[in-house]
Design a protein around this motif. Structure first.
Motif, PDB file in Angstrom:
ATOM      1  N   GLU A  19      43.041  40.705  45.582  1.00  0.00           N
ATOM      2  CA  GLU A  19      43.492  40.189  44.413  1.00  0.00           C
ATOM      3  C   GLU A  19      43.009  40.872  43.286  1.00  0.00           C
ATOM      4  OE1 GLU A  19      43.190  35.511  42.524  1.00  0.00           O
ATOM      5  OE2 GLU A  19      42.778  35.901  44.674  1.00  0.00           O
ATOM      6  N   LYS A  20      41.756  41.094  43.170  1.00  0.00           N
ATOM      7  CA  LYS A  20      41.101  41.851  42.007  1.00  0.00           C
ATOM      8  C   LYS A  20      41.962  43.260  41.666  1.00  0.00           C
ATOM      9  CE  LYS A  20      36.788  42.007  42.897  1.00  0.00           C
ATOM     10  NZ  LYS A  20      35.382  42.645  42.700  1.00  0.00           N
ATOM     11  N   LEU A  21      42.080  43.962  42.682  1.00  0.00           N
ATOM     12  CA  LEU A  21      42.710  45.233  42.525  1.00  0.00           C
ATOM     13  C   LEU A  21      44.074  45.072  42.097  1.00  0.00           C
ATOM     14  CD1 LEU A  21      42.887  48.191  43.104  1.00  0.00           C
ATOM     15  CD2 LEU A  21      43.518  47.871  45.496  1.00  0.00           C
ATOM     16  N   LEU A  22      44.979  44.232  42.704  1.00  0.00           N
ATOM     17  CA  LEU A  22      46.141  43.765  42.142  1.00  0.00           C
ATOM     18  C   LEU A  22      46.347  43.443  40.569  1.00  0.00           C
ATOM     19  CD1 LEU A  22      47.936  41.945  44.894  1.00  0.00           C
ATOM     20  CD2 LEU A  22      48.502  44.116  44.037  1.00  0.00           C
ATOM     21  N   GLU A  23      45.160  42.687  40.171  1.00  0.00           N
ATOM     22  CA  GLU A  23      45.167  42.350  38.843  1.00  0.00           C
ATOM     23  C   GLU A  23      44.912  43.582  37.802  1.00  0.00           C
ATOM     24  OE1 GLU A  23      42.672  39.033  36.002  1.00  0.00           O
ATOM     25  OE2 GLU A  23      42.090  39.443  38.039  1.00  0.00           O
ATOM     26  N   ALA A  24      44.320  44.668  38.395  1.00  0.00           N
ATOM     27  CA  ALA A  24      43.909  45.813  37.638  1.00  0.00           C
ATOM     28  C   ALA A  24      45.210  46.546  37.732  1.00  0.00           C
ATOM     29  CB  ALA A  24      42.779  46.413  38.216  1.00  0.00           C
ATOM     30  N   LEU A  25      45.821  46.653  38.667  1.00  0.00           N
ATOM     31  CA  LEU A  25      47.149  47.568  39.159  1.00  0.00           C
ATOM     32  C   LEU A  25      48.306  46.854  37.931  1.00  0.00           C
ATOM     33  CD1 LEU A  25      47.444  48.266  42.726  1.00  0.00           C
ATOM     34  CD2 LEU A  25      46.585  49.754  40.718  1.00  0.00           C
ATOM     35  N   GLN A  26      48.053  45.572  37.955  1.00  0.00           N
ATOM     36  CA  GLN A  26      49.066  44.866  36.950  1.00  0.00           C
ATOM     37  C   GLN A  26      48.839  45.231  35.512  1.00  0.00           C
ATOM     38  OE1 GLN A  26      49.348  40.574  37.345  1.00  0.00           O
ATOM     39  NE2 GLN A  26      51.348  40.614  37.077  1.00  0.00           N
ATOM     40  N   ASN A  27      47.645  45.428  35.197  1.00  0.00           N
ATOM     41  CA  ASN A  27      47.195  45.830  33.811  1.00  0.00           C
ATOM     42  C   ASN A  27      47.514  47.112  33.646  1.00  0.00           C
ATOM     43  OD1 ASN A  27      45.682  43.682  31.944  1.00  0.00           O
ATOM     44  ND2 ASN A  27      45.138  43.090  34.093  1.00  0.00           N
ATOM     45  N   PHE A  28      47.205  47.795  34.578  1.00  0.00           N
ATOM     46  CA  PHE A  28      47.197  49.248  34.560  1.00  0.00           C
ATOM     47  C   PHE A  28      48.961  49.795  34.132  1.00  0.00           C
ATOM     48  CE2 PHE A  28      48.300  53.361  36.972  1.00  0.00           C
ATOM     49  CZ  PHE A  28      47.539  54.209  36.066  1.00  0.00           C
ATOM     50  N   TYR A 275      51.098  31.904  34.571  1.00  0.00           N
ATOM     51  CA  TYR A 275      51.590  31.606  36.147  1.00  0.00           C
ATOM     52  C   TYR A 275      52.485  32.724  36.597  1.00  0.00           C
ATOM     53  CZ  TYR A 275      48.720  27.497  36.204  1.00  0.00           C
ATOM     54  OH  TYR A 275      47.547  26.396  35.752  1.00  0.00           O
ATOM     55  N   ASN A 276      53.479  33.220  35.936  1.00  0.00           N
ATOM     56  CA  ASN A 276      54.616  34.073  35.988  1.00  0.00           C
ATOM     57  C   ASN A 276      53.615  35.417  36.636  1.00  0.00           C
ATOM     58  OD1 ASN A 276      57.090  34.834  36.605  1.00  0.00           O
ATOM     59  ND2 ASN A 276      57.395  35.883  34.531  1.00  0.00           N
ATOM     60  N   ASN A 277      52.680  35.929  35.817  1.00  0.00           N
ATOM     61  CA  ASN A 277      51.773  36.820  36.197  1.00  0.00           C
ATOM     62  C   ASN A 277      51.118  36.909  37.604  1.00  0.00           C
ATOM     63  OD1 ASN A 277      52.223  38.821  34.142  1.00  0.00           O
ATOM     64  ND2 ASN A 277      50.819  37.713  32.894  1.00  0.00           N
ATOM     65  N   LEU A 278      50.828  35.446  37.927  1.00  0.00           N
ATOM     66  CA  LEU A 278      50.020  35.240  39.151  1.00  0.00           C
ATOM     67  C   LEU A 278      51.064  35.385  40.318  1.00  0.00           C
ATOM     68  CD1 LEU A 278      47.924  32.272  38.228  1.00  0.00           C
ATOM     69  CD2 LEU A 278      47.134  34.666  38.687  1.00  0.00           C
ATOM     70  N   ILE A 279      52.263  35.030  39.921  1.00  0.00           N
ATOM     71  CA  ILE A 279      53.611  34.880  41.100  1.00  0.00           C
ATOM     72  C   ILE A 279      53.705  36.130  41.366  1.00  0.00           C
ATOM     73  CG2 ILE A 279      55.833  34.389  41.471  1.00  0.00           C
ATOM     74  CD1 ILE A 279      55.483  31.640  39.759  1.00  0.00           C
TER      75      ILE A 279
END
Length: 650
Positions: A19-28, A275-279
């Motif tokens: 979850e933390k990694l995907l959040e970082a990749l989404q920001n990347f 919430y769209n980002n979370l989805i």
């Protein structure tokens, strides 16, 4: 500039870190995932065969429920809040907010209260709407019986009298009235209303004549009306109309309350993005494979961003990862997503390439060369310096106001198109047609389009020859780069010899050189164009068909005459508009002429700019791309943050 070099990455980490990694990749915002869950992918990769498919987190159902509520709230408010319009709204950028700022705001975002309040008012409005519809339906039905001037309840009090109220076909009206008078001794017959093909009647008879009246009406197709009312129709209509007015007033009050929620739109939009980002983040798991503890992620990334990705992973999860980069294999060439990288001028024209089809990873990026020719062709077709000046001013203003990179590229395209139009307009001496001539000013010009049509025609064909030859040159480059030198000679050099020879013979220069070049080129085509055929007959047929292909090239070159046609059309139409405007008598001329001038010339600008846009693109897609370009590339779509309403920055 060219296609950005890509490579594939494989990333392994603990499931607990996902979850933390995907959040970082989404920001990347720099990687595009490969779907490892597809059957073909898992079969081909030996080391992945024992892994199972990753799944979306169960929490995602709650996120989707919240997103659905937010969609409702935003769409509901959109009906009642005035929407921005005009140039200002068109040029307005999305509000920018950092990702950290979004998360901070969501800690105290009260969007759920707003949703509840809006949902409550929606229910009230729906209830009121249903009531109004019911009353309107009743009124519509009662209007047909408005002329019945007594309460319906009186009909139920008859003792010795029977009544009939209903409808029958209008065509029997006179005959029925006559027979009723003749056959019914103690009765009353009244036509209350007439509509389309029906009449609405009321009749009453003495009980002794009930059966006779029933038979008479039945013979004429009488149909009973069901009227479950007590009061007089007129009174009921007035009562229902009064209730509708009350409903309308209550609706106005509720709508007024809804409009007060305009200040809550932003909090709803922020919650939507959150919430769209979370989805998006959760559904990314549908691309991955895993064991009980390890998740496997594969994807594409620009070669130049490898170090940045590794740094982002280390910063997020420390050393609990395995990351490997691999070059693109020959089998993967058609799967590699395409990302173009061009300079300030060429990048504005990338949308034209994308509109046709992005190149394959093994091809060359045609944007830099396309941009030069499109720049020339657009201006030559529109060819009015006044129109070009308007495009430059409007585009420059839009570029100044807009910060979004993609929208700025679009406006830059029209800025460069306007500059080209100004250049060609100056060459042709066109400033809103021949407007300056009406003020006694003769603008300088290099080519007079009213006299030098043949010169412009020759120039158009010359551009066509250059364009086609450049396309063939790119084809030769691609073949040589792929190690196919012979194919470059057979499929490009032979055409160069043929076309150059034909052109030299047509213009009558070079003596016998043109003839010999043409002969050598045609013989070369005859001997090589059928080389891939398995049989001798096929080789001969292919060679002959290759020689016949010269007609296609000549047709391609002639099609560049549209550069002449559209350029002249713009100028001549502008001249005609000026003449029309000048014909008004004084003093009406001073009032109407400026208005007509602006309106007519704006119309001419829009129509001919659209034509120039389309036909300049057509010359690229058919005459140019047809010589070397295959296309079919898939655009690089990185895993990134949602930007539906807000531009979220890193």
């Amino acid at each position: 500039m060219a296609i950005v070099k890509m490579n594939k990455f494989t990333l392994l980490t603990f499931e607990s870190q996902k979850e933390k990694l995907l959040e970082a990749l989404q920001n990347f915002e720099g990687v595009e995932f490969i779907n490892l869950q597809e059957e073909q992918s898992t079969e081909k990769i030996e080391e992945f065969k024992d892994l199972v498919k990753d799944e979306v987190d169960l929490k995602c159902a709650k996120y989707e429920e919240n997103l659905s509520k937010l969609k409702f709230a935003l769409n509901f408010l959109q009906r009642y809040i005035p929407q921005k319009s005009g140039v200002k709204a068109f040029l307005e950028d999305k509000k920018q907010l950092s990702y950290r700022g979004l998360n901070s705001i969501m800690e105290k975002n009260s969007w759920e209260n707003t949703y509840s309040d809006l949902k409550e008012r929606e229910v009230k409005l729906n209830t009121l709407s249903n009531e109004r519809t019911k009353y309107e339906t009743e009124i519509k039905s009662l209007e047909l019986w408005r002329n019945f001037d007594a309460p319906f309840k009186y009909l139920k009090e008859f003792k010795k009298t029977s009544y009939f109220i209903g409808t029958l076909a209008k065509q029997y009206e006179q005959e029925l009235v006559s027979k009723f008078k003749d056959e019914i001794q103690y009765g009353h017959f009244e036509i209350l209303n007439s509509q389309n093909q029906d009449i609405y009647i009321f009749a009453m008879v003495h009980e002794s004549e009930k059966q006779k009246a029933e038979e008479l009406l039945k013979n004429y197709g009488f149909s009973y009306a069901t009227l479950n009312y007590e009061e007089e129709p007129r009174v009921l209509i007035e009562n229902y109309s009064a209730k509708i007015k009350e409903i309308n007033k209550e609706e106005e009050i509720i709508v007024g309350e809804i409009k007060q929620f305009i200040s809550n739109v932003e909090e709803l939009q922020l919650a939507y993005e959150y919430y769209n980002n979370l989805i998006i983040r959760n559904y990314a798991s549908n691309n991955f494979l895993r064991t009980n503890k390890i998740v496997t992620i594969c994807g594409w990334i620009a070669l130049e961003n490898n170090k940045e990705l590794e740094d982002a992973v280390i910063k997020t999860i420390g050393q609990d990862y395995y990351l490997n980069f691999s070059e693109v294999s020959e089998e993967e060439v058609e799967k590699v997503p395409i990302k173009l990288k061009n300079g300030g001028f060429s990048s504005a024209f990338e949308s034209l390439v994308e509109m046709y089809s992005l190149p394959l990873y093994s091809e060359v990026d045609p944007t830099p060369i396309l941009s030069v020719f499109y720049f020339i062709f657009f201006g030559m077709m529109l060819s009015d310096a006044g129109y070009g000046l308007i495009m430059v001013i409007a585009s420059a203003y839009a570029i100044k106001k807009v910060k979004d990179p993609e929208r700025r590229k679009t406006f830059k395209l029209f800025l460069f198109a306007g500059i080209s139009t100004m250049i060609w307009g100056t060459i042709y001496g066109g400033w809103f047609g021949d407007l300056l001539n009406y003020f006694g000013i003769k603008p300088p010009m290099l080519i007079d389009p009213t006299r030098d049509i043949s010169q412009i025609f020759i120039l158009s064909l010359a551009f066509g020859v250059i364009h086609v030859f450049v396309g063939l040159g790119i084809k030769a480059y691609i073949l040589i780069r792929a190690g196919k030198l012979k194919d470059a000679i057979y499929d490009v050099l032979t055409w160069y010899l043929t076309l150059i020879g034909a052109i030299l013979m047509l213009v009558g220069i070079g003596g016998s050189l043109g003839k010999w070049l043409l002969i050598v080129g045609l013989v070369g085509l005859l001997l090589t164009q059928g080389r891939t055929a398995p049989s001798l007959g096929g080789k001969i047929g292919g060679g002959l068909y290759g020689v016949y292909g010269i007609t296609g090239y000549l047709g391609d070159i002639v099609s560049y005459s549209r550069l002449l046609a559209l350029g002249l059309a713009t100028g001549f139409i502008a001249n005609a508009l000026n003449l029309i405007v000048s014909l008004f008598p004084v003093p009406i001329k001073y009032i109407l002429s400026p208005i007509l001038f602006v309106g007519l010339h704006l119309f001419n600008l829009v129509i001919n700019a659209l034509g120039s846009y389309v036909h300049a693109a057509r010359l690229q897609y058919l005459e140019f791309f047809g010589k070397f370009y295959e296309g079919g590339g898939k655009k690089f779509t990185p895993f990134k943050l949602s930007e539906e309403y807000i531009k979220i920055t890193k």
